[in-house]
Design a protein around this motif. Structure first.
Motif, PDB file in Angstrom:
ATOM      1  N   GLY A   1       0.803  -1.212   0.000  1.00 36.37           N
ATOM      2  CA  GLY A   1       0.000   0.000   0.000  1.00 36.37           C
ATOM      3  C   GLY A   1       0.833   1.258   0.000  1.00 36.37           C
ATOM      4  O   GLY A   1       0.299   2.362   0.128  1.00 36.37           O
ATOM      5  N   ARG A   2       2.139   1.123  -0.126  1.00 35.63           N
ATOM      6  CA  ARG A   2       3.023   2.285  -0.095  1.00 35.63           C
ATOM      7  C   ARG A   2       3.408   2.706  -1.516  1.00 35.63           C
ATOM      8  O   ARG A   2       4.114   1.962  -2.201  1.00 35.63           O
ATOM      9  CB  ARG A   2       4.290   1.981   0.703  1.00 35.63           C
ATOM     10  N   PRO A   3       2.990   3.875  -1.946  1.00 34.66           N
ATOM     11  CA  PRO A   3       3.381   4.337  -3.276  1.00 34.66           C
ATOM     12  C   PRO A   3       4.846   4.765  -3.295  1.00 34.66           C
ATOM     13  O   PRO A   3       5.356   5.325  -2.322  1.00 34.66           O
ATOM     14  CB  PRO A   3       2.457   5.535  -3.518  1.00 34.66           C
ATOM     15  N   ALA A   4       5.515   4.493  -4.403  1.00 32.70           N
ATOM     16  CA  ALA A   4       6.915   4.884  -4.544  1.00 32.70           C
ATOM     17  C   ALA A   4       6.995   6.326  -5.035  1.00 32.70           C
ATOM     18  O   ALA A   4       6.394   6.680  -6.047  1.00 32.70           O
ATOM     19  CB  ALA A   4       7.626   3.955  -5.524  1.00 32.70           C
ATOM     20  N   VAL A   5       7.740   7.146  -4.310  1.00 25.50           N
ATOM     21  CA  VAL A   5       7.878   8.566  -4.636  1.00 25.50           C
ATOM     22  C   VAL A   5       9.353   8.918  -4.721  1.00 25.50           C
ATOM     23  O   VAL A   5      10.117   8.648  -3.793  1.00 25.50           O
ATOM     24  CB  VAL A   5       7.190   9.455  -3.580  1.00 25.50           C
ATOM     25  N   LEU A   6       9.748   9.520  -5.843  1.00 22.15           N
ATOM     26  CA  LEU A   6      11.126   9.980  -6.018  1.00 22.15           C
ATOM     27  C   LEU A   6      11.258  11.391  -5.463  1.00 22.15           C
ATOM     28  O   LEU A   6      10.461  12.279  -5.792  1.00 22.15           O
ATOM     29  CB  LEU A   6      11.505   9.970  -7.494  1.00 22.15           C
ATOM     30  N   VAL A   7      12.267  11.597  -4.614  1.00 23.52           N
ATOM     31  CA  VAL A   7      12.544  12.919  -4.049  1.00 23.52           C
ATOM     32  C   VAL A   7      13.947  13.336  -4.465  1.00 23.52           C
ATOM     33  O   VAL A   7      14.938  12.881  -3.886  1.00 23.52           O
ATOM     34  CB  VAL A   7      12.427  12.909  -2.514  1.00 23.52           C
ATOM     35  N   PRO A   8      14.075  14.181  -5.503  1.00 26.00           N
ATOM     36  CA  PRO A   8      15.400  14.594  -5.951  1.00 26.00           C
ATOM     37  C   PRO A   8      15.882  15.847  -5.211  1.00 26.00           C
ATOM     38  O   PRO A   8      15.155  16.834  -5.096  1.00 26.00           O
ATOM     39  CB  PRO A   8      15.170  14.901  -7.449  1.00 26.00           C
ATOM     40  N   LEU A   9      17.102  15.790  -4.715  1.00 23.78           N
ATOM     41  CA  LEU A   9      17.686  16.912  -3.994  1.00 23.78           C
ATOM     42  C   LEU A   9      19.108  17.158  -4.479  1.00 23.78           C
ATOM     43  O   LEU A   9      19.902  16.215  -4.580  1.00 23.78           O
ATOM     44  CB  LEU A   9      17.724  16.632  -2.486  1.00 23.78           C
ATOM     45  N   ALA A  10      19.417  18.417  -4.767  1.00 21.26           N
ATOM     46  CA  ALA A  10      20.789  18.791  -5.136  1.00 21.26           C
ATOM     47  C   ALA A  10      21.571  18.982  -3.845  1.00 21.26           C
ATOM     48  O   ALA A  10      21.825  20.106  -3.399  1.00 21.26           O
ATOM     49  CB  ALA A  10      20.777  20.062  -5.986  1.00 21.26           C
ATOM     50  N   VAL A  11      21.966  17.886  -3.234  1.00 23.98           N
ATOM     51  CA  VAL A  11      22.494  17.919  -1.869  1.00 23.98           C
ATOM     52  C   VAL A  11      23.808  18.685  -1.747  1.00 23.98           C
ATOM     53  O   VAL A  11      24.076  19.295  -0.715  1.00 23.98           O
ATOM     54  CB  VAL A  11      22.669  16.495  -1.310  1.00 23.98           C
ATOM     55  N   LEU A  12      24.636  18.656  -2.772  1.00 22.86           N
ATOM     56  CA  LEU A  12      25.933  19.337  -2.679  1.00 22.86           C
ATOM     57  C   LEU A  12      25.839  20.814  -3.034  1.00 22.86           C
ATOM     58  O   LEU A  12      26.825  21.533  -2.978  1.00 22.86           O
ATOM     59  CB  LEU A  12      26.948  18.643  -3.595  1.00 22.86           C
ATOM     60  N   GLU A  13      24.627  21.252  -3.389  1.00 24.76           N
ATOM     61  CA  GLU A  13      24.395  22.675  -3.623  1.00 24.76           C
ATOM     62  C   GLU A  13      23.606  23.288  -2.472  1.00 24.76           C
ATOM     63  O   GLU A  13      23.061  24.383  -2.586  1.00 24.76           O
ATOM     64  CB  GLU A  13      23.656  22.878  -4.951  1.00 24.76           C
ATOM     65  N   GLY A  14      23.525  22.561  -1.385  1.00 25.26           N
ATOM     66  CA  GLY A  14      22.870  23.079  -0.189  1.00 25.26           C
ATOM     67  C   GLY A  14      21.387  22.808  -0.103  1.00 25.26           C
ATOM     68  O   GLY A  14      20.727  23.271   0.833  1.00 25.26           O
ATOM     69  N   GLU A  15      20.819  22.050  -1.059  1.00 24.55           N
ATOM     70  CA  GLU A  15      19.388  21.762  -1.004  1.00 24.55           C
ATOM     71  C   GLU A  15      19.135  20.691   0.050  1.00 24.55           C
ATOM     72  O   GLU A  15      19.780  19.646   0.057  1.00 24.55           O
ATOM     73  CB  GLU A  15      18.878  21.288  -2.364  1.00 24.55           C
ATOM     74  N   SER A  16      18.188  20.964   0.933  1.00 21.60           N
ATOM     75  CA  SER A  16      17.896  20.043   2.026  1.00 21.60           C
ATOM     76  C   SER A  16      16.448  19.582   1.952  1.00 21.60           C
ATOM     77  O   SER A  16      15.679  20.036   1.100  1.00 21.60           O
ATOM     78  CB  SER A  16      18.171  20.721   3.375  1.00 21.60           C
ATOM     79  N   LEU A  17      16.096  18.679   2.841  1.00 21.70           N
ATOM     80  CA  LEU A  17      14.728  18.174   2.893  1.00 21.70           C
ATOM     81  C   LEU A  17      13.844  19.253   3.518  1.00 21.70           C
ATOM     82  O   LEU A  17      14.032  19.621   4.669  1.00 21.70           O
ATOM     83  CB  LEU A  17      14.688  16.899   3.735  1.00 21.70           C
ATOM     84  N   PRO A  18      12.875  19.791   2.763  1.00 22.67           N
ATOM     85  CA  PRO A  18      12.068  20.897   3.292  1.00 22.67           C
ATOM     86  C   PRO A  18      11.214  20.470   4.483  1.00 22.67           C
ATOM     87  O   PRO A  18      10.868  19.298   4.640  1.00 22.67           O
ATOM     88  CB  PRO A  18      11.175  21.287   2.099  1.00 22.67           C
ATOM     89  N   ASN A  19      10.860  21.434   5.304  1.00 23.38           N
ATOM     90  CA  ASN A  19       9.989  21.175   6.445  1.00 23.38           C
ATOM     91  C   ASN A  19       8.672  20.574   5.969  1.00 23.38           C
ATOM     92  O   ASN A  19       8.081  21.023   4.986  1.00 23.38           O
ATOM     93  CB  ASN A  19       9.697  22.475   7.203  1.00 23.38           C
ATOM     94  N   GLY A  20       8.202  19.564   6.678  1.00 22.40           N
ATOM     95  CA  GLY A  20       6.929  18.941   6.363  1.00 22.40           C
ATOM     96  C   GLY A  20       7.016  17.782   5.400  1.00 22.40           C
ATOM     97  O   GLY A  20       6.047  17.029   5.250  1.00 22.40           O
ATOM     98  N   THR A  21       8.153  17.607   4.731  1.00 19.12           N
ATOM     99  CA  THR A  21       8.282  16.536   3.744  1.00 19.12           C
ATOM    100  C   THR A  21       8.156  15.162   4.384  1.00 19.12           C
ATOM    101  O   THR A  21       7.509  14.266   3.842  1.00 19.12           O
ATOM    102  CB  THR A  21       9.624  16.639   2.997  1.00 19.12           C
TER     103      THR A  21
END
Length: 252
Positions: free
Chosen positions: A15-35
């Motif tokens: 029952g778990r849908p697969a979701v891709l979460v792309p982040l430019a981690v080495l450019e300072g992009e982080s996991l946003p609040n609430g994600t």
């Protein structure tokens, strides 16, 4: 010998849908609040990527930055897992961001891709639907993420050429019935049909009142709008996170 289950079969079982979460981690992009709260019931493919110059080999970049990138990914993965998500991490050094995201979508049979913007909470979701193609994938995502959560769902439809408002109501009522059959309480589902000459602009205006947006890739204008613009412009139009439901993988 029994064949290993496909990703679709695995999702159906869990029952778990697969979701891709792309982040430019080495450019300072982080996991946003609430994600983490938004994807608590998902199978998350957390993609850390870094675009490198054409003359730089991926192996060279990985040797130089791989440890730093994975440390960041592991931190974000732990946050997602603590909220309840199943998480798999991938770190990729690439010359082509779009091609890498497309490849990972297919490799992991992702039902949706997240355009990650922050949200203080997830209590209301705006689901923009266009046409009947891919609706089953939209409902799978909504049910998988929100059936067991205290979230209100608004189904939105802007009738196209030759389609009356009554046609739009009938269409959304059919989707609502499907969601109810799959476990979402009927009093948590609202429907909204509006005629609009430029649907994407109306979708943007309506979305401002919700915590998250679900859109189908089956509408090319939606896909172009979300992925054809810089992330800053997307954030200006959609203040919260956007889940873009992907087309089914073609039969091979």
């Amino acid at each position: 010998m029994t064949a290993a289950p496909t990703d679709d079969e695995e999702q159906s079982a869990t029952g778990r849908p697969a979701v891709l979460v792309p982040l430019a981690v080495l450019e300072g992009e982080s996991l946003p609040n609430g994600t983490a709260e938004l994807l608590a019931n998902a199978r998350v493919v957390l993609l850390g990527y870094h675009v490198i110059p054409e003359q730089t080999a991926a192996e060279q970049a990985r040797e130089q930055f791989g440890e730093t990138g994975m440390a960041k990914l592991d931190e974000f993965a732990a946050e997602l897992a603590a909220a309840g998500a199943d998480v798999e991490t991938r770190l990729v050094f690439t010359h082509d961001e779009a091609a890498t995201i497309d490849r990972l979508i297919y490799e992991h049979d992702c039902l949706a891709v997240l355009v990650p913007n922050s949200t203080p909470q997830v209590s209301s979701v705006f689901v923009a639907l266009r046409g009947t193609v891919g609706i089953e994938r939209n409902t799978r995502l909504v049910v998988g993420l929100f059936a067991d959560a205290d979230v209100d769902v608004t189904l939105y439809h802007a009738p196209g050429d030759g389609e009356s408002p009554d046609d739009g109501e009938s269409f959304l009522n059919g989707v609502k019935s499907d969601l109810v059959e799959r476990g979402i309480a009927p009093d948590r589902i609202a429907t909204l049909v509006e005629d609009a000459s430029v649907p994407i602009d109306l979708i943007a205006a309506r979305a401002e009142s919700y915590d998250a947006v679900v859109m189908g890739e089956t509408d090319p204008s939606v896909t172009t709008f979300v992925f054809g613009m810089p992330s800053k412009q997307v954030a200006e139009r959609f203040l919260g996170p956007v889940l873009v439901v992907q087309r089914a993988r073609p039969e091979e």
